[in-house]
Enzyme design. Structure first.
Site, PDB file in Angstrom:
ATOM      1  N   TYR A   1       1.289  -0.486   3.547  1.00 56.15           N
ATOM      2  CA  TYR A   1       0.487  -1.083   2.485  1.00 56.15           C
ATOM      3  C   TYR A   1      -0.081  -0.019   1.564  1.00 56.15           C
ATOM      4  O   TYR A   1       0.052  -0.084   0.332  1.00 56.15           O
ATOM      5  CB  TYR A   1      -0.655  -1.916   3.083  1.00 56.15           C
ATOM      6  CG  TYR A   1      -1.775  -2.169   2.113  1.00 56.15           C
ATOM      7  CD1 TYR A   1      -1.555  -2.898   0.941  1.00 56.15           C
ATOM      8  CD2 TYR A   1      -3.059  -1.657   2.329  1.00 56.15           C
ATOM      9  CE1 TYR A   1      -2.586  -3.114   0.022  1.00 56.15           C
ATOM     10  CE2 TYR A   1      -4.085  -1.874   1.424  1.00 56.15           C
ATOM     11  CZ  TYR A   1      -3.837  -2.601   0.277  1.00 56.15           C
ATOM     12  OH  TYR A   1      -4.847  -2.806  -0.625  1.00 56.15           O
ATOM     13  N   ALA A   2      -0.734   0.992   2.144  1.00 59.32           N
ATOM     14  CA  ALA A   2      -1.355   2.030   1.332  1.00 59.32           C
ATOM     15  C   ALA A   2      -0.312   2.804   0.535  1.00 59.32           C
ATOM     16  O   ALA A   2      -0.550   3.167  -0.628  1.00 59.32           O
ATOM     17  CB  ALA A   2      -2.153   2.979   2.223  1.00 59.32           C
ATOM     18  N   ALA A   3       0.850   3.055   1.140  1.00 59.07           N
ATOM     19  CA  ALA A   3       1.910   3.764   0.420  1.00 59.07           C
ATOM     20  C   ALA A   3       2.413   2.962  -0.762  1.00 59.07           C
ATOM     21  O   ALA A   3       2.700   3.512  -1.836  1.00 59.07           O
ATOM     22  CB  ALA A   3       3.063   4.078   1.383  1.00 59.07           C
TER      23      ALA A   3
ATOM     24  N   LEU B   1       0.682 -18.200  -5.227  1.00 55.22           N
ATOM     25  CA  LEU B   1       0.135 -19.098  -4.194  1.00 55.22           C
ATOM     26  C   LEU B   1       0.882 -18.926  -2.882  1.00 55.22           C
ATOM     27  O   LEU B   1       1.313 -19.885  -2.249  1.00 55.22           O
ATOM     28  CB  LEU B   1       0.155 -20.566  -4.649  1.00 55.22           C
ATOM     29  CG  LEU B   1      -0.754 -20.914  -5.825  1.00 55.22           C
ATOM     30  CD1 LEU B   1      -0.665 -22.416  -6.120  1.00 55.22           C
ATOM     31  CD2 LEU B   1      -2.201 -20.514  -5.557  1.00 55.22           C
TER      32      LEU B   1
ATOM     33  N   THR C   1      -6.866   0.586  -4.270  1.00 54.02           N
ATOM     34  CA  THR C   1      -7.640   0.671  -3.036  1.00 54.02           C
ATOM     35  C   THR C   1      -7.899   2.120  -2.640  1.00 54.02           C
ATOM     36  O   THR C   1      -7.103   3.017  -2.963  1.00 54.02           O
ATOM     37  CB  THR C   1      -6.889  -0.030  -1.897  1.00 54.02           C
ATOM     38  OG1 THR C   1      -7.541   0.218  -0.647  1.00 54.02           O
ATOM     39  CG2 THR C   1      -5.461   0.473  -1.780  1.00 54.02           C
ATOM     40  N   ASP C   2      -8.990   2.337  -1.903  1.00 55.71           N
ATOM     41  CA  ASP C   2      -9.266   3.677  -1.387  1.00 55.71           C
ATOM     42  C   ASP C   2      -8.268   4.106  -0.317  1.00 55.71           C
ATOM     43  O   ASP C   2      -8.162   5.299   0.003  1.00 55.71           O
ATOM     44  CB  ASP C   2     -10.699   3.769  -0.841  1.00 55.71           C
ATOM     45  CG  ASP C   2     -11.012   2.785   0.272  1.00 55.71           C
ATOM     46  OD1 ASP C   2     -10.132   1.998   0.670  1.00 55.71           O
ATOM     47  OD2 ASP C   2     -12.169   2.770   0.751  1.00 55.71           O
TER      48      ASP C   2
ATOM     49  N   ASN D   1     -13.723  -1.190   1.020  1.00 58.30           N
ATOM     50  CA  ASN D   1     -13.529  -2.486   1.672  1.00 58.30           C
ATOM     51  C   ASN D   1     -14.428  -3.565   1.067  1.00 58.30           C
ATOM     52  O   ASN D   1     -15.649  -3.403   1.027  1.00 58.30           O
ATOM     53  CB  ASN D   1     -13.831  -2.381   3.167  1.00 58.30           C
ATOM     54  CG  ASN D   1     -12.680  -1.791   3.946  1.00 58.30           C
ATOM     55  OD1 ASN D   1     -12.053  -0.828   3.508  1.00 58.30           O
ATOM     56  ND2 ASN D   1     -12.390  -2.361   5.099  1.00 58.30           N
ATOM     57  N   ASN D   2     -13.814  -4.641   0.612  1.00 60.03           N
ATOM     58  CA  ASN D   2     -14.552  -5.750   0.005  1.00 60.03           C
ATOM     59  C   ASN D   2     -14.947  -6.799   1.041  1.00 60.03           C
ATOM     60  O   ASN D   2     -14.250  -6.994   2.046  1.00 60.03           O
ATOM     61  CB  ASN D   2     -13.700  -6.446  -1.053  1.00 60.03           C
ATOM     62  CG  ASN D   2     -13.716  -5.765  -2.402  1.00 60.03           C
ATOM     63  OD1 ASN D   2     -13.824  -6.406  -3.433  1.00 60.03           O
ATOM     64  ND2 ASN D   2     -13.591  -4.435  -2.417  1.00 60.03           N
TER      65      ASN D   2
ATOM     66  N   ALA E   1      -5.859 -16.283  -7.878  1.00 59.51           N
ATOM     67  CA  ALA E   1      -6.280 -17.300  -6.914  1.00 59.51           C
ATOM     68  C   ALA E   1      -6.636 -16.687  -5.562  1.00 59.51           C
ATOM     69  O   ALA E   1      -6.986 -17.404  -4.629  1.00 59.51           O
ATOM     70  CB  ALA E   1      -5.179 -18.355  -6.737  1.00 59.51           C
TER      71      ALA E   1
ATOM     72  N   ILE F   1     -10.408 -11.428  -4.378  1.00 56.78           N
ATOM     73  CA  ILE F   1     -11.076 -10.629  -5.402  1.00 56.78           C
ATOM     74  C   ILE F   1     -10.742 -11.155  -6.790  1.00 56.78           C
ATOM     75  O   ILE F   1     -11.615 -11.255  -7.664  1.00 56.78           O
ATOM     76  CB  ILE F   1     -10.704  -9.147  -5.265  1.00 56.78           C
ATOM     77  CG1 ILE F   1     -11.022  -8.641  -3.857  1.00 56.78           C
ATOM     78  CG2 ILE F   1     -11.459  -8.309  -6.299  1.00 56.78           C
ATOM     79  CD1 ILE F   1     -10.527  -7.226  -3.580  1.00 56.78           C
TER      80      ILE F   1
ATOM     81  N   ASP G   1       5.631 -15.609 -10.022  1.00 56.57           N
ATOM     82  CA  ASP G   1       5.756 -14.318  -9.356  1.00 56.57           C
ATOM     83  C   ASP G   1       5.735 -13.198 -10.391  1.00 56.57           C
ATOM     84  O   ASP G   1       6.382 -13.307 -11.445  1.00 56.57           O
ATOM     85  CB  ASP G   1       7.084 -14.299  -8.588  1.00 56.57           C
ATOM     86  CG  ASP G   1       7.160 -13.193  -7.552  1.00 56.57           C
ATOM     87  OD1 ASP G   1       6.579 -12.119  -7.771  1.00 56.57           O
ATOM     88  OD2 ASP G   1       7.832 -13.409  -6.522  1.00 56.57           O
TER      89      ASP G   1
END
Length: 325
Positions: free
Chosen positions: A149-151, A39, A125-126, A178-179, A9, A12, A61
């Site tokens: 976040y990236a970690a 949600l 993600t890149d 990046n989208n 939902a 992407i 979840d």
């Protein structure tokens, strides 16, 4: 074919679900889709064709192992989008990112293996690569994440790949740039800037605006995901990029022009902590192996996106109000 989509939902994930249910992918014509989404603040049922007979929606979840054991049997593939994904939120509080992105991914992997699901596609993600001053990352580049976040995403990537090497699971990992596009939650830079400008509000530009990103239209991204789902090699990583690099300042200029605004509508703000300077993906592997090429030009994609936000205030205005944006 039965496809289990986590986070379906969201921005992407819902673009992928809509494309599948419109039979846009040759490898998934007629497929039925189960969407599992908590949600939370960015999940939105308005992103999904809820009346489609091939769609089953379950609110839940990915850390709920009992629910997953009930839902997953009978599915041919998992496409795993569910994640906490906003860098600024991870800086202010990292625990939800570790819980969802790391623990949730492991619980989902375990449940998929127990249920005998065929292919598990993990969407990443890149940002797991860190920052690159020149050149572009290939899939073998060392992971060097700089934000919580990236970690957390790098950790989930490694868990997914470990499930392939340890248990023989049919796992494929994709890493995107990046989208942008329609239905994107308005905390992200493009919908935030566009919606602010449409309301006559200033937009915040981090630092000197020199941070560079590769921009990927969401429809190109989900097409790349389906190629990886259909034809990707188990245990492999595939970069999915848009091939268009812009500094944040250049992107801001394009959005100002698209909304008929001037630079007086830009408010410089203190730079983000640990702000990666440049991202750039090498997409040679997915192009040669799977036939991927981005099809939506940045100019056309941004024009279409601005038009959509201009015509769909009823979608984004309540989201901004609820999030205090």
């Amino acid at each position: 074919m039965q496809i289990f989509v986590t986070g379906g939902a969201g921005f992407i994930g819902s673009a992928y679900v809509r494309a599948v249910l419109k039979d846009e992918f040759a490898g998934a014509v007629g497929a039925k889709v189960t969407v599992l989404d908590l949600l939370s603040y960015s999940g939105n049922l308005a992103n999904l064709p809820m009346t489609d007979s091939r769609l089953r929606f379950v609110q839940g979840d990915i850390t709920d192992a009992a629910l997953l054991r009930d839902l997953l049997p009978g599915h041919d593939a998992v496409v795993h989008f569910a994640a906490e994904s906003h860098v600024d939120r991870s800086i202010s509080g990292a625990v939800p990112f570790v819980t969802t992105n790391v623990l949730g991914t492991q619980i989902l992997l375990d449940a998929a293996r127990e249920a005998g699901v065929g292919r598990f596609l993990h969407v990443s993600t890149d940002e797991v690569y860190g920052s690159i001053s020149e050149g572009s990352w290939t899939e073998t580049w060392p992971l060097d994440p700089n934000s919580p976040y990236a970690a957390s995403k790098a950790s989930s990537d490694l868990l997914a790949l470990a499930a392939h090497r340890t248990h023989g699971m049919d796992v494929v990992v994709t890493r995107c740039s990046n989208n942008y596009g329609t239905h994107q939650f308005p905390e992200k830079v493009i919908p935030l800037f566009v919606s602010n400008l449409l309301d006559g509000k200033q937009v915040p530009l981090y630092g000197d605006g020199g941070n560079i990103r590769d921009w990927l239209h969401v429809t190109d991204h989900v097409r790349g995901i389906q190629l990886a789902l259909d034809k990707g090699r188990a245990g492999e990583v595939y970069n999915i990029g848009g091939g268009t690099e812009l500094s944040n300042r250049e992107l801001t200029g394009m959005l100002l022009d698209a909304c008929g605004a001037g630079w007086d509508m830009v408010r410089p703000v203190e730079d983000r902590k640990g702000h990666d300077r440049r991202y750039s993906l090498d997409i040679t592997k997915i192009s040669k192996e799977l036939g991927y090429t981005p099809q939506v030009t940045l100019e056309q994609g941004l024009a279409d996106t601005v038009t959509w936000y201009r015509e769909n205030r009823a979608w984004w205005e309540p989201l901004k109000a609820r999030a205090g944006l």
